[in-house]
Write an enzyme that holds these catalytic residues in place. Structure first.
Site, mmCIF file in Angstrom:
data_model
loop_
_atom_site.group_PDB
_atom_site.id
_atom_site.type_symbol
_atom_site.label_atom_id
_atom_site.label_comp_id
_atom_site.label_asym_id
_atom_site.label_seq_id
_atom_site.Cartn_x
_atom_site.Cartn_y
_atom_site.Cartn_z
ATOM 1 N N GLU A 115 -12.695 -14.804 3.353
ATOM 2 C CA GLU A 115 -11.519 -15.205 4.128
ATOM 3 C C GLU A 115 -10.602 -14.008 4.370
ATOM 4 O O GLU A 115 -9.455 -14.003 3.952
ATOM 5 C CB GLU A 115 -10.737 -16.283 3.352
ATOM 6 C CG GLU A 115 -11.558 -17.482 2.948
ATOM 7 C CD GLU A 115 -10.872 -18.346 1.877
ATOM 8 O OE1 GLU A 115 -9.875 -17.895 1.263
ATOM 9 O OE2 GLU A 115 -11.343 -19.470 1.666
ATOM 10 N N PRO A 116 -11.097 -12.962 5.019
ATOM 11 C CA PRO A 116 -10.261 -11.773 5.208
ATOM 12 C C PRO A 116 -9.199 -12.000 6.284
ATOM 13 O O PRO A 116 -9.458 -12.671 7.284
ATOM 14 C CB PRO A 116 -11.268 -10.721 5.685
ATOM 15 C CG PRO A 116 -12.298 -11.518 6.434
ATOM 16 C CD PRO A 116 -12.418 -12.819 5.683
ATOM 17 N N GLY A 117 -8.031 -11.458 6.071
ATOM 18 C CA GLY A 117 -6.967 -11.523 7.074
ATOM 19 C C GLY A 117 -6.445 -10.131 7.372
ATOM 20 O O GLY A 117 -6.789 -9.488 8.362
ATOM 21 N N ARG A 118 -5.645 -9.633 6.442
ATOM 22 C CA ARG A 118 -4.964 -8.349 6.634
ATOM 23 C C ARG A 118 -5.929 -7.201 6.946
ATOM 24 O O ARG A 118 -5.636 -6.351 7.788
ATOM 25 C CB ARG A 118 -4.194 -8.028 5.347
ATOM 26 C CG ARG A 118 -3.199 -6.902 5.468
ATOM 27 C CD ARG A 118 -2.615 -6.550 4.094
ATOM 28 N NE ARG A 118 -2.112 -7.687 3.364
ATOM 29 C CZ ARG A 118 -0.839 -8.102 3.385
ATOM 30 N NH1 ARG A 118 0.057 -7.440 4.074
ATOM 31 N NH2 ARG A 118 -0.459 -9.156 2.678
ATOM 32 N N CYS B 265 22.835 -9.869 11.330
ATOM 33 C CA CYS B 265 23.996 -9.761 10.450
ATOM 34 C C CYS B 265 23.630 -10.074 9.012
ATOM 35 O O CYS B 265 24.011 -11.104 8.448
ATOM 36 C CB CYS B 265 25.106 -10.668 10.963
ATOM 37 S SG CYS B 265 25.681 -10.065 12.544
ATOM 38 N N TYR C 164 0.589 -10.696 9.344
ATOM 39 C CA TYR C 164 1.846 -11.133 8.731
ATOM 40 C C TYR C 164 3.049 -10.526 9.451
ATOM 41 O O TYR C 164 4.035 -10.149 8.839
ATOM 42 C CB TYR C 164 1.846 -10.824 7.217
ATOM 43 C CG TYR C 164 0.627 -11.401 6.541
ATOM 44 C CD1 TYR C 164 0.531 -12.773 6.332
ATOM 45 C CD2 TYR C 164 -0.456 -10.599 6.186
ATOM 46 C CE1 TYR C 164 -0.621 -13.325 5.762
ATOM 47 C CE2 TYR C 164 -1.610 -11.145 5.621
ATOM 48 C CZ TYR C 164 -1.681 -12.506 5.422
ATOM 49 O OH TYR C 164 -2.807 -13.050 4.878
HETATM 50 C C1 PLP Z 1 -3.683 -15.603 2.657
HETATM 51 C C2 PLP Z 1 -5.047 -16.044 2.283
HETATM 52 C C3 PLP Z 1 -6.156 -15.297 2.659
HETATM 53 C C4 PLP Z 1 -6.066 -13.980 3.389
HETATM 54 O O1 PLP Z 1 -5.525 -12.972 2.614
HETATM 55 P P1 PLP Z 1 -5.543 -11.459 3.150
HETATM 56 O O2 PLP Z 1 -4.866 -10.695 2.094
HETATM 57 O O3 PLP Z 1 -4.812 -11.437 4.436
HETATM 58 O O4 PLP Z 1 -6.971 -11.068 3.310
HETATM 59 C C5 PLP Z 1 -7.401 -15.789 2.341
HETATM 60 N N1 PLP Z 1 -7.548 -16.949 1.674
HETATM 61 C C6 PLP Z 1 -6.500 -17.696 1.282
HETATM 62 C C7 PLP Z 1 -6.738 -18.968 0.565
HETATM 63 C C8 PLP Z 1 -5.216 -17.277 1.578
HETATM 64 O O5 PLP Z 1 -4.172 -18.014 1.187
#
Ligand code: PLP
Length: 420
Positions: free
Chosen positions: A275-278, A344, A373
Site C-alpha cells: 500500500e505505498p503512497g508517499r 493569521c 499529503y
Molecule cells: C497511510 C497508509 C498507507 C500509506 O502510507 P505511505 O507512508 O504514504 O506509504 C498505507 N496503508 C495504510 C493502512 C495507511 O494508513
C-alpha cells in the site's frame, strides 16, 4: 528522481515552464509530473517482482486526485482506501473494485455496505468488533467479505509520533499476542472469508530495521495460524517507505526494501500486498507559489510572505516538516528568510531561518516534495478556498482540479430565516 529541474535558469516540470503554469492557472497551485509518478510506480513494482504474486494498492489518502489515480491504474495499481469517499474516488477513477483494499479503524456500517455492494477485493479489519459487525452485514446480504486481520506488532517505526501506527498504544490493528485467537473467532463467522494478515507500522520510514522486525513477526504468525488449521493466502505489508524531503538525504531504496522482504518472507507462499503512497507521489509534485511581500525588520531575519499557506500545505504546521524551497528563476544570490504564509497564525510558517534563493515580491517559488499529503490535507481555513491542481505530461499540461473559491464554499452555508 523527479522531473522538476532548472533549464536555462528556469524551473520546469518535464517540458513545461512553471512560470507558464502560474501565468495561466494562477498561484498557489499544485503541479504533478506524470512521468515522475510513472517512474516511481515502475521502480516500486520492479523492486518487488522477485516476490512472485504481488498486488499493489496505491494509498489514496496520499494523493486522491482522479488524474493521479488514473495514472496509477494505468500502471496496474489498485487502491488502498480508508473511507467511503476514497472508495468512491478509486471507483470513479476506473479502478476495478476487486483491486481495492479498505483499511481504517472506523469503517461504519454504511461504508461496509458500500464496499460489499461494490465487490471490493479486501477489507483490512482493525478490530474484532469491526469483524463481527462486517460479518453480520455481509451475512444479511448473503455475502462473504474477503478479509485480512491487521496486526499491531508493537514496534517503534522510528518516525514522527503522529504518523507512527505500529506501537501498542496506537489505535491501529489488534494486539499481536491476541491475533491468533481473534483470527480464529473471526474465521468461524459465516459472513467472513479470513484470508490473511495486514500490517502498516507508520509513514516516512527512514530505516528498514523496524519493518524487518515487524515482517518477521508476521511470518511467525502466518506459520502459527496455518499450524492451527487456518488458510492464509494473503499478506498485506502496508506502505510507509520514506522519501527525501531535503536535497542530499538518503533513504532505503525500493530495491533494498524488496530485497529485505525477499529474505524475510521467502517461505511464506502468499500473495504479497503493498500500500505505498508517499514513495510514489511525494516527489512527483510541487506547490508553486508567488512571493507577496518581503517584510524586513531591522536586525531580524526577513519574512518572505508567499501566497500559499498552512491550509494549502499543512505538513510543516502539523509535523514541523521540512520542504525544500526554491526560486523558479534563481538569480544566483542567496538570502536567509523565514518563509511564511498569509494566515493569521504563527504556525503558518513553512521554514525558519532558511537559506534560500534571494526572493523579491512577485517572484515564483516552489515547495518541493508536495505530491503526497499536500493538496489532500488542505482546508479552507481563513476562507482561502482550495488551490488548483495541474498535471504535466511532456510539453502539455491540464488542470486536474479546479481552484475552489471561497464563494463556492459558503454557497453551501445557510442562514436560517429565524435569524432575520
Ligand atoms: C497511510 C497508509 C498507507 C500509506 O502510507 P505511505 O507512508 O504514504 O506509504 C498505507 N496503508 C495504510 C493502512 C495507511 O494508513
Amino acid at each position: 528522481m523527479d522531473f522538476f529541474q532548472l533549464r536555462n535558469g528556469e524551473m520546469f516540470a518535464e517540458d513545461v515552464s512553471l512560470a507558464r503554469i502560474a501565468e495561466e492557472v494562477g498561484t498557489p497551485v499544485y503541479v504533478y509530473s506524470r512521468a515522475t509518478l510513472e517512474r516511481h510506480a515502475r521502480v516500486f513494482r520492479e523492486a518487488l517482482e522477485p516476490l512472485g504474486r504481488v498486488h499493489l494498492a496505491f494509498a489514496v489518502k496520499s494523493n486522491p486526485n482522479l488524474a493521479v489515480l488514473r495514472v496509477m491504474r494505468r500502471e496496474g495499481y489498485g487502491a488502498d482506501v480508508v473511507s467511503g469517499g476514497e472508495m468512491a474516488r478509486a471507483l470513479a477513477s476506473g479502478m476495478p473494485a476487486e483491486d481495492i483494499v479498505f483499511s481504517g479503524v472506523g469503517k461504519n456500517a454504511r461504508e461496509m455496505r458500500q464496499g460489499l455492494d461494490a465487490g471490493i477485493g479486501q477489507f483490512n479489519l482493525e478490530s474484532e468488533e469491526e469483524g463481527v459487525e462486517l460479518a453480520a452485514i455481509a451475512a444479511a446480504q448473503g455475502q462473504r467479505a474477503r478479509c485480512a486481520l491487521r496486526v499491531n506488532p508493537d514496534i517503534d517505526a522510528g518516525t514522527h509520533e503522529k504518523i507512527s501506527t505500529g506501537k501498542a498504544d496506537n489505535k491501529f490493528g489488534v494486539p499481536i499476542d491476541q491475533a491468533v485467537a481473534i483470527y480464529a473467532r473471526l474465521a468461524a463467522l459465516p459472513g467472513l472469508e479470513m484470508r490473511g494478515l495486514a500490517m502498516h507500522i507508520g509513514s516516512q520510514l527512514s530505516d528498514l530495521a523496524p519493518l524487518e522486525a515487524a515482517f518477521t513477526r508476521m511470518g511467525e504468525l502466518i506459520a502459527e495460524l496455518r499450524a492451527n488449521g487456518h488458510t492464509v493466502t494473503h499478506a498485506d505489508l502496508g506502505g510507509g517507505l520514506g522519501v527525501p524531503y531535503k536535497a542530499g538525504e538518503v533513504f532505503p531504496s525500493p530495491a533494498e526494501y524488496g530485497a529485505m522482504i525477499a529474505r524475510v518472507a521467502k517461505d511464506w507462499d502468499v500473495t504479497f500486498m503493498f500500500e505505498p503512497g508517499r514513495v510514489i507521489a511525494g516527489n512527483a509534485g510541487v506547490l508553486l507559489t508567488r512571493v507577496v511581500r518581503v517584510k524586513r525588520n531591522a536586525n531580524r531575519t526577513p519574512f518572505v510572505i508567499v501566497d500559499a499557506a498552512m491550509n494549502d500545505l499543512a505538513r510543516p504546521a502539523l509535523y514541523g516538516s521540512w520542504h525544500d524551497f526554491e526560486a523558479v528563476k534563481p538569480r544566483g544570490i542567496r538570502m536567509t528568510g523565514n518563509i511564511v504564509g498569509p494566515i493569521c497564525e504563527t504556525g503558518d510558517t513553512f521554514a525558519t531561518d532558511r537559506e534560500t534563493d534571494a526572493l523579491e515580491p512577485g517572484d515564483l517559488a516552489v515547495f518541493r516534495t508536495a505530491g503526497a499529503y499536500g493538496a489532500t490535507m488542505a482546508s479552507s481555513y481563513n476562507s482561502r478556498g482550495f488551490v488548483a491542481e495541474v498535471m504535466v505530461d511532456g510539453d502539455r499540461f491540464a488542470v486536474v482540479a479546479d481552484r475552489i473559491l471561497p464563494e463556492e464554499i459558503y454557497a453551501a452555508e445557510r442562514v436560517p430565516e429565524w435569524l432575520d
